[in-house]
Design a protein around this motif. Structure first.
Motif, PDB file in Angstrom:
ATOM      1  N   PHE A   1       0.816  -1.207   0.000  1.00 20.95           N
ATOM      2  CA  PHE A   1       0.000   0.000   0.000  1.00 20.95           C
ATOM      3  C   PHE A   1       0.859   1.272   0.000  1.00 20.95           C
ATOM      4  N   LEU A   2       2.180   1.116  -0.045  1.00 15.43           N
ATOM      5  CA  LEU A   2       3.040   2.275  -0.245  1.00 15.43           C
ATOM      6  C   LEU A   2       3.249   2.571  -1.724  1.00 15.43           C
ATOM      7  N   ARG A   3       3.090   1.559  -2.559  1.00 11.14           N
ATOM      8  CA  ARG A   3       3.233   1.756  -4.005  1.00 11.14           C
ATOM      9  C   ARG A   3       2.058   2.561  -4.542  1.00 11.14           C
ATOM     10  N   GLN A   4       2.357   3.576  -5.308  1.00 13.51           N
ATOM     11  CA  GLN A   4       1.297   4.403  -5.863  1.00 13.51           C
ATOM     12  C   GLN A   4       0.677   3.704  -7.062  1.00 13.51           C
ATOM     13  N   SER A   5      -0.641   3.855  -7.194  1.00 14.45           N
ATOM     14  CA  SER A   5      -1.381   3.245  -8.294  1.00 14.45           C
ATOM     15  C   SER A   5      -2.417   4.237  -8.766  1.00 14.45           C
ATOM     16  N   ALA A   6      -2.335   4.616 -10.043  1.00 20.03           N
ATOM     17  CA  ALA A   6      -3.283   5.603 -10.566  1.00 20.03           C
ATOM     18  C   ALA A   6      -4.714   5.119 -10.409  1.00 20.03           C
ATOM     19  N   ALA A   7      -4.930   3.812 -10.563  1.00 20.03           N
ATOM     20  CA  ALA A   7      -6.290   3.284 -10.497  1.00 20.03           C
ATOM     21  C   ALA A   7      -6.851   3.315  -9.083  1.00 20.03           C
ATOM     22  N   HIS A   8      -5.993   3.230  -8.075  1.00 13.16           N
ATOM     23  CA  HIS A   8      -6.470   3.127  -6.691  1.00 13.16           C
ATOM     24  C   HIS A   8      -5.924   4.233  -5.800  1.00 13.16           C
TER      25      HIS A   8
ATOM     26  N   CYS B   1      14.559 -19.602 -10.165  1.00  9.68           N
ATOM     27  CA  CYS B   1      14.543 -18.417 -11.025  1.00  9.68           C
ATOM     28  C   CYS B   1      13.729 -18.664 -12.290  1.00  9.68           C
ATOM     29  N   GLY B   2      13.866 -19.844 -12.878  1.00  9.05           N
ATOM     30  CA  GLY B   2      13.113 -20.146 -14.092  1.00  9.05           C
ATOM     31  C   GLY B   2      11.614 -20.135 -13.861  1.00  9.05           C
ATOM     32  N   ARG B   3      11.185 -20.719 -12.749  1.00 15.20           N
ATOM     33  CA  ARG B   3       9.742 -20.708 -12.441  1.00 15.20           C
ATOM     34  C   ARG B   3       9.240 -19.288 -12.225  1.00 15.20           C
ATOM     35  N   ALA B   4      10.030 -18.488 -11.496  1.00 12.72           N
ATOM     36  CA  ALA B   4       9.615 -17.112 -11.227  1.00 12.72           C
ATOM     37  C   ALA B   4       9.509 -16.315 -12.521  1.00 12.72           C
ATOM     38  N   LEU B   5      10.500 -16.454 -13.409  1.00 11.95           N
ATOM     39  CA  LEU B   5      10.482 -15.701 -14.663  1.00 11.95           C
ATOM     40  C   LEU B   5       9.353 -16.165 -15.571  1.00 11.95           C
ATOM     41  N   ALA B   6       9.106 -17.465 -15.605  1.00 14.27           N
ATOM     42  CA  ALA B   6       8.011 -17.974 -16.434  1.00 14.27           C
ATOM     43  C   ALA B   6       6.666 -17.432 -15.951  1.00 14.27           C
ATOM     44  N   GLU B   7       6.496 -17.352 -14.632  1.00 14.36           N
ATOM     45  CA  GLU B   7       5.243 -16.818 -14.091  1.00 14.36           C
ATOM     46  C   GLU B   7       5.095 -15.336 -14.408  1.00 14.36           C
ATOM     47  N   VAL B   8       6.197 -14.573 -14.285  1.00 12.39           N
ATOM     48  CA  VAL B   8       6.134 -13.140 -14.602  1.00 12.39           C
ATOM     49  C   VAL B   8       5.774 -12.945 -16.073  1.00 12.39           C
ATOM     50  N   ALA B   9       6.434 -13.692 -16.960  1.00 13.33           N
ATOM     51  CA  ALA B   9       6.156 -13.548 -18.387  1.00 13.33           C
ATOM     52  C   ALA B   9       4.694 -13.869 -18.698  1.00 13.33           C
ATOM     53  N   ALA B  10       4.170 -14.929 -18.093  1.00 15.37           N
ATOM     54  CA  ALA B  10       2.771 -15.299 -18.333  1.00 15.37           C
ATOM     55  C   ALA B  10       1.822 -14.249 -17.779  1.00 15.37           C
ATOM     56  N   ASP B  11       2.090 -13.779 -16.551  1.00 18.25           N
ATOM     57  CA  ASP B  11       1.190 -12.814 -15.917  1.00 18.25           C
ATOM     58  C   ASP B  11       1.156 -11.491 -16.668  1.00 18.25           C
ATOM     59  N   TYR B  12       2.293 -11.097 -17.266  1.00 12.98           N
ATOM     60  CA  TYR B  12       2.371  -9.792 -17.917  1.00 12.98           C
ATOM     61  C   TYR B  12       2.334  -9.899 -19.435  1.00 12.98           C
ATOM     62  N   GLU B  13       1.962 -11.088 -19.920  1.00  9.78           N
ATOM     63  CA  GLU B  13       1.733 -11.317 -21.348  1.00  9.78           C
ATOM     64  C   GLU B  13       2.956 -10.931 -22.175  1.00  9.78           C
TER      65      GLU B  13
ATOM     66  N   ALA C   1      -3.540  -8.050 -11.312  1.00 11.69           N
ATOM     67  CA  ALA C   1      -3.573  -7.070 -12.401  1.00 11.69           C
ATOM     68  C   ALA C   1      -4.582  -5.965 -12.101  1.00 11.69           C
ATOM     69  N   CYS C   2      -5.702  -6.313 -11.492  1.00  7.86           N
ATOM     70  CA  CYS C   2      -6.679  -5.291 -11.103  1.00  7.86           C
ATOM     71  C   CYS C   2      -6.095  -4.360 -10.052  1.00  7.86           C
ATOM     72  N   TRP C   3      -5.437  -4.912  -9.039  1.00  7.31           N
ATOM     73  CA  TRP C   3      -4.811  -4.077  -8.019  1.00  7.31           C
ATOM     74  C   TRP C   3      -3.773  -3.147  -8.635  1.00  7.31           C
ATOM     75  N   GLU C   4      -3.109  -3.609  -9.691  1.00  7.28           N
ATOM     76  CA  GLU C   4      -2.046  -2.822 -10.318  1.00  7.28           C
ATOM     77  C   GLU C   4      -2.583  -1.808 -11.319  1.00  7.28           C
ATOM     78  N   GLY C   5      -3.922  -1.719 -11.455  1.00  7.56           N
ATOM     79  CA  GLY C   5      -4.501  -0.751 -12.376  1.00  7.56           C
ATOM     80  C   GLY C   5      -4.412  -1.164 -13.827  1.00  7.56           C
ATOM     81  N   GLN C   6      -4.425  -2.488 -14.100  1.00  9.45           N
ATOM     82  CA  GLN C   6      -4.358  -3.012 -15.459  1.00  9.45           C
ATOM     83  C   GLN C   6      -5.607  -3.852 -15.746  1.00  9.45           C
TER      84      GLN C   6
ATOM     85  N   ARG D   1      -8.697  -8.665 -17.538  1.00  7.94           N
ATOM     86  CA  ARG D   1      -9.817  -9.260 -18.276  1.00  7.94           C
ATOM     87  C   ARG D   1      -9.332 -10.374 -19.199  1.00  7.94           C
ATOM     88  N   ARG D   2      -8.232 -10.143 -19.915  1.00  9.55           N
ATOM     89  CA  ARG D   2      -7.728 -11.171 -20.824  1.00  9.55           C
ATOM     90  C   ARG D   2      -7.309 -12.429 -20.061  1.00  9.55           C
TER      91      ARG D   2
END
Length: 653
Positions: free
Chosen positions: A148-155, A300-312, A400-405, A410-411
């Motif tokens: 909740f310290l990170r700023q988010s335009a949506a929230h 590291c591989g699992r973490a990067l694969a998850e990031v790539a999938a989550d952020y398309e 993604a909703c919390w991050e204002g995306q 939706r996708r």
């Protein structure tokens, strides 16, 4: 009959320790003792450390179980963000940070119990007395404060109001002892927030990584607790290996070593070496330089694969960026595509990067030097396939909703709905509800109602009557927003039938009856809610607003209170201003009204109350201006039965 439990190894992997793991949790007794003393004796305590150093584990498996045994009044660990899905249309005025926090503090209580409460409301209801009848402090912790310290335009509006409410509550609730747990790279951000709130006095506690001696003792104790014989030489070899910084050929670079042991990497390496089910022989016979690198590469591989999938993102593009910006010069100066902030936060949260503050800029570098060589040897073709678990995809969509995306959310959610098996009723229902929320926030009301209806069918099949009631209530609220009052009341009566004692559903029915121009029926429903649930804040707030609009000022103030400062809703403060003006307390009414209008410039009911306050205080011209604005307002619009009042005020008739 004795039930045989499967054997377990001495390591739990990358997750945090929970209370159920208390027997396995060790090596932090001094820290628990010191932090317990600080928390008890300070109104505000800040626990900070680098990422993955064990703050969450310390709270959940060490500090809070100890305090509970000592009969301290301590709440479950709180979080200000959540992966739970509630239909947003059911609680349109609810601050999501507050709802997430109170739901985690009130673990075990249904969400309907805390919906509409402020942080102060919750704490007042959890005040306690000791055996002598004296008040005792309430120890409350919020973990991962960086979220909740990170700023988010949506929230940003919700985030700002949450911080206001949290620190005002700390000031006004003298028995609250608050602990905030935050990563050290966000400590300066937190201290700047405290400065904005008058620099309340606080204590700080920095949690350090393990020394090699601590790490060795933790491994030995974990082996003993799980029934395995400790191998001192192998334990020492494992700890020594985790300190070494190797180059791309596997050699120790200039005999360099880390001074301490990363608790996360200890778990990553240990759980890989022991396996599931545990295999002590593999640990004993393993060549640790190779196996530890394999463990870190896999992590590291699992973490990067998850990031790539989550952020398309293409894995190859993420891999190229990582090599160019992080592995080449050690710092990430440049963003990656339009989700740069959220992406870097995700890399922080998955414990790959850490943030640095330099000359007012936020830079990033690898969290530990030990990660560099395994990452350089790991290319995108060897990343594991990201999980297609629909629950994991739901979590990614919620984040993604919390991050204002919302479009990315939706996708992800639509793809997860398509892929989810028919038996995954809960996940499919939550996905449909989330898609309803996204459509609702975009004013796509027909789409939102259709998504909520699909969710309601799935919740019905579970069965989950509370979720059905909340989702039907969301459909009823949408009908209200579309000026379909009779449809709204019909939907809400069905919702009450599914969840007859749920205060949120019944309060929503009362609000619909008021907007449909049935004030006495609305008051009867809300009074029934309060008779059943005396602490139903939303019902009390709503009844107070209706009474103020009806000119029953004294009764309205009994519900709203002599001070509306505890109510975060501008509509409630405007209703209190109207009640005060009705009682000829013009100066107090003006003070209350100014803040309400400043926060709700497109709110029809607030603007109409402002017009009525000015009429009562003899300023017909300003009343006419506010009445005209109220008629044009859209968020929310005036109820139909109040538009004639606004037109008369606007026209001076």
């Amino acid at each position: 009959m004795t039930v045989a439990h499967p054997p377990r190894g001495p390591f739990i992997g990358v997750r945090a320790y929970e209370a159920r793991d208390e027997m396995l949790f060790s090596g932090r007794s001094d820290e628990i003792c010191e932090l317990s003393t600080l928390w008890r004796h300070n109104r505000l305590t800040i626990l900070h450390s680098g990422a993955a150093t064990g703050k969450t584990s310390l709270l959940r498996a060490g500090l809070i179980p100890r305090l509970e045994r000592e009969r301290a009044r301590v709440l479950p660990v709180g979080r200000a963000t959540s992966t739970r899905v509630w239909p947003a249309a059911t609680l349109p005025d609810q601050n999501p940070y507050v709802l997430a926090l109170l739901s985690s503090w009130g673990a075990g209580e249904p969400p309907a119990r805390v919906a509409g409460w402020t942080i102060g409301d919750f704490l007042r209801r959890h005040d306690g007395l000791d055996r002598h009848g004296d008040p005792v402090p309430t120890l409350a912790a919020i973990d991962q404060a960086e979220t909740f310290l990170r700023q988010s335009a949506a929230h940003e509006h919700h985030r700002t109001r949450f911080l206001d409410e949290l620190f005002q509550t700390l000031e006004r609730h003298p028995r609250l002892h608050l602990l905030l747990s935050v990563r050290t790279d966000y400590l300066d951000d937190l201290l700047r927030v405290l400065k904005d709130f008058g620099n309340p006095g606080h204590a700080e506690f920095g949690l350090q990584p393990f020394t090699p001696e601590q790490a060795a003792e933790i491994v030995r104790r974990s082996m003993e607790v799980t029934g395995h014989r400790a191998a001192p030489q192998k334990v020492a070899e494992l700890v020594d290996e985790l300190r070494k910084v190797r180059d791309d050929t596997g050699r120790v670079r200039d005999r360099s070593c880390e001074r301490d042991i990363d608790p996360l990497l200890l778990q990553v390496a240990g759980s890989h070496l022991w396996g599931d089910p545990p295999d002590r022989e593999h640990f004993v016979n393993a060549r640790l330089d190779l196996e530890v690198d394999r463990a870190i590469s896999g992590f590291c591989g699992r973490a990067l694969a998850e990031v790539a999938a989550d952020y398309e993102l293409s894995p190859y593009r993420l891999d190229a960026w990582l090599r160019q910006k992080v592995l080449h010069d050690g710092r990430a100066f440049a963003p990656l595509v339009e989700v740069r902030g959220a992406l870097l936060h995700a890399m922080e949260d998955r414990h790959l990067l850490k943030a640095l503050q330099q000359h007012g800029l936020r830079l990033h570098q690898l969290r530990r030097r030990r990660l560099a060589a395994p990452l350089r040897r790991l290319d995108a073709t060897h990343w594991p396939t990201p999980s297609d678990d629909p629950a994991a995809r739901l979590g990614a969509a919620v984040r993604a909703c919390w991050e204002g995306q919302p479009e990315r959310a939706r996708r992800i959610a639509e793809e997860a709905v398509f892929d989810a098996p028919g038996t995954a009723l809960r996940v499919r229902a939550d996905l449909q509800s989330l898609l309803g929320n996204i459509a609702y926030e975009r004013d796509e009301l027909d789409e939102a109602a259709a998504r909520y209806r699909e969710a309601a069918k799935l919740y019905e099949a579970l069965p989950d009557s509370t979720a059905v009631g909340w989702t039907l209530a969301a459909i009823g609220r949408i009908a209200l927003a579309q000026d379909k009052q009779s449809d709204a009341i019909e939907e809400l009566n069905v919702a009450v039938g599914r969840s007859p004692h749920d205060p949120v559903v019944r309060t929503t029915l009362g609000q619909a009856l008021w907007e449909a121009g049935q004030p006495q029926a609305a008051i009867n429903v809300l009074t029934d809610v309060l008779d059943r649930e005396g602490d139903a804040c939303e019902a009390r707030r709503t009844r107070g607003e209706i009474l103020a609009d009806l000119g029953q000022a004294k009764s309205a103030l009994q519900d709203i209170g002599q001070s509306a400062s505890r109510w975060p809703h501008p509509s409630t403060r405007a209703a209190r201003a109207l009640a005060l003006a009705t009682l000829d307390r013009a100066e107090a009414a003006g003070e209350e009204l100014s803040s309400a209008v400043a926060e709700a410039e497109d709110n029809g009911p607030v603007l109409l109350r402002a017009a009525r306050v000015h009429e009562l205080t003899g300023d017909a011209g300003t009343a006419a201006e506010f009445a005209g604005q109220a008629i044009s307002a859209r968020h929310p619009r005036l109820p139909r039965h109040q538009r004639k009042t606004a037109e008369h005020l606007r026209d001076g008739t």
